[in-house]
Enzyme design. Sequence first.
Site, mmCIF file in Angstrom:
data_model
loop_
_atom_site.group_PDB
_atom_site.id
_atom_site.type_symbol
_atom_site.label_atom_id
_atom_site.label_comp_id
_atom_site.label_asym_id
_atom_site.label_seq_id
_atom_site.Cartn_x
_atom_site.Cartn_y
_atom_site.Cartn_z
ATOM 1 N N THR A 191 0.834 -1.204 0.000
ATOM 2 C CA THR A 191 0.000 0.000 0.000
ATOM 3 C C THR A 191 0.863 1.246 0.000
ATOM 4 O O THR A 191 1.814 1.345 0.767
ATOM 5 C CB THR A 191 -0.835 0.005 1.301
ATOM 6 O OG1 THR A 191 -1.715 -1.095 1.250
ATOM 7 C CG2 THR A 191 -1.604 1.301 1.462
ATOM 8 N N VAL A 220 -12.537 -4.929 3.366
ATOM 9 C CA VAL A 220 -11.866 -3.633 3.272
ATOM 10 C C VAL A 220 -10.962 -3.506 4.490
ATOM 11 O O VAL A 220 -11.358 -3.865 5.605
ATOM 12 C CB VAL A 220 -12.895 -2.482 3.241
ATOM 13 C CG1 VAL A 220 -12.206 -1.127 3.345
ATOM 14 C CG2 VAL A 220 -13.734 -2.544 1.964
HETATM 15 N N1 ASP Z 1 -3.205 -2.072 4.723
HETATM 16 C C1 ASP Z 1 -3.681 -2.794 3.571
HETATM 17 C C2 ASP Z 1 -4.963 -3.471 3.910
HETATM 18 O O1 ASP Z 1 -5.103 -3.989 5.016
HETATM 19 C C3 ASP Z 1 -2.729 -3.814 3.039
HETATM 20 C C4 ASP Z 1 -1.282 -3.445 2.899
HETATM 21 O O2 ASP Z 1 -0.853 -2.404 3.299
HETATM 22 O O3 ASP Z 1 -0.564 -4.276 2.375
HETATM 23 O O4 ASP Z 1 -5.822 -3.544 3.050
#
Ligand code: ASP
Length: 334
Positions: A191, A220
């Site tokens: 992300t 989500v």
């Molecule tokens: N934080 C993101 C989620 O939980 C995933 C990630 O950062 O890899 O959707």
Amino acid sequence: MKRRKFIEKLSASGLGVLAISSVIGCKSKGGKRRRESAPIIPIKPQVIATWNFGKAVETAVQILEAGGTAIDAVEQGCRVEEADSKQQTVGKGGMPDSEGNVTLDACIMDEKGNYGAVLCVKNIKHVVSVARKVMEETPHVMLVGEGAEKFAISKGFIPEDLLTESVKKAWEKWKETSEYNPIINIENNDTIGMLALDKHGQLSGACTTSGLAYKMPGRVGDSPIIGGGLFVDNEVGAAAATGLGEAVLKTVGSFLIVELMRQGMSPQDACEEAIKRIVTNPQSDYKNFQVGYIAINKKGETGGYSIHEWFSYNVYKKGALENIKSDFYLANKQ
Ligand code: ASP
């Protein structure tokens, strides 16, 4: 140097200024208060972003150095990764859910405390820009699924298939075993959360993701949720998260970091405290998941911290882009 000349000089050098005018309690001979200017604090634009998204950060910095706003910088920076179909965690080419659908989450916050988000959106790659439209052109803060997609199309976004051939192959291979076990941040490209301070001293932030690979349909995480994946308070600072969204949400991580900075903590100490809140929960299975935080304060000071060592973030150190390997919790405690 006269005050106006000094300000002009700073502006020409690419630095902004924070001029705080206040009535200082000194009296003239006649006993009347007179207005004095507080010191002028030069502001160096700064950008910080999760992981190794150098191109995105460069783009954001160019906008700031040309005098652009923090909100434009974070939006345009995030769009770089959303458009990169080789990037398997954001935008086009992102990993799908367990049924093979790529669904994206994004949010954005500006210096006025405005917020916009879209959740679980199919077929639209620039979800960060859709989130900005929600923020600026609707009376709402959040649109989800089909409604968000319809809204995006009504604003001129072109729908397209976000599932690339290589990602489709990986999903088909995963389906052979069909084990529901999303992989969390074990690769160094996840992300993107981005925070910017512009030369006018304004803070903004954005966050965009395809979420966990092979997630349950409809799942989500923290990334589009205010206070979870992102929080900006223009009085204090801003923070963003990456990693297991469920753990971030349960501790309202980004909001917590900003509140800790409000109480006087540095961005680094605040990130460390927020990670500690996750791992010191006796129920926490923290050895089996990752969370990483980044933060910036009004002075442009930055920090980052994670549970495990595989987290890094980008920031400008001495005028050059640097990918910093974050200090991490497990280095200190086992
Ligand atoms: N934080 C993101 C989620 O939980 C995933 C990630 O950062 O890899 O959707």
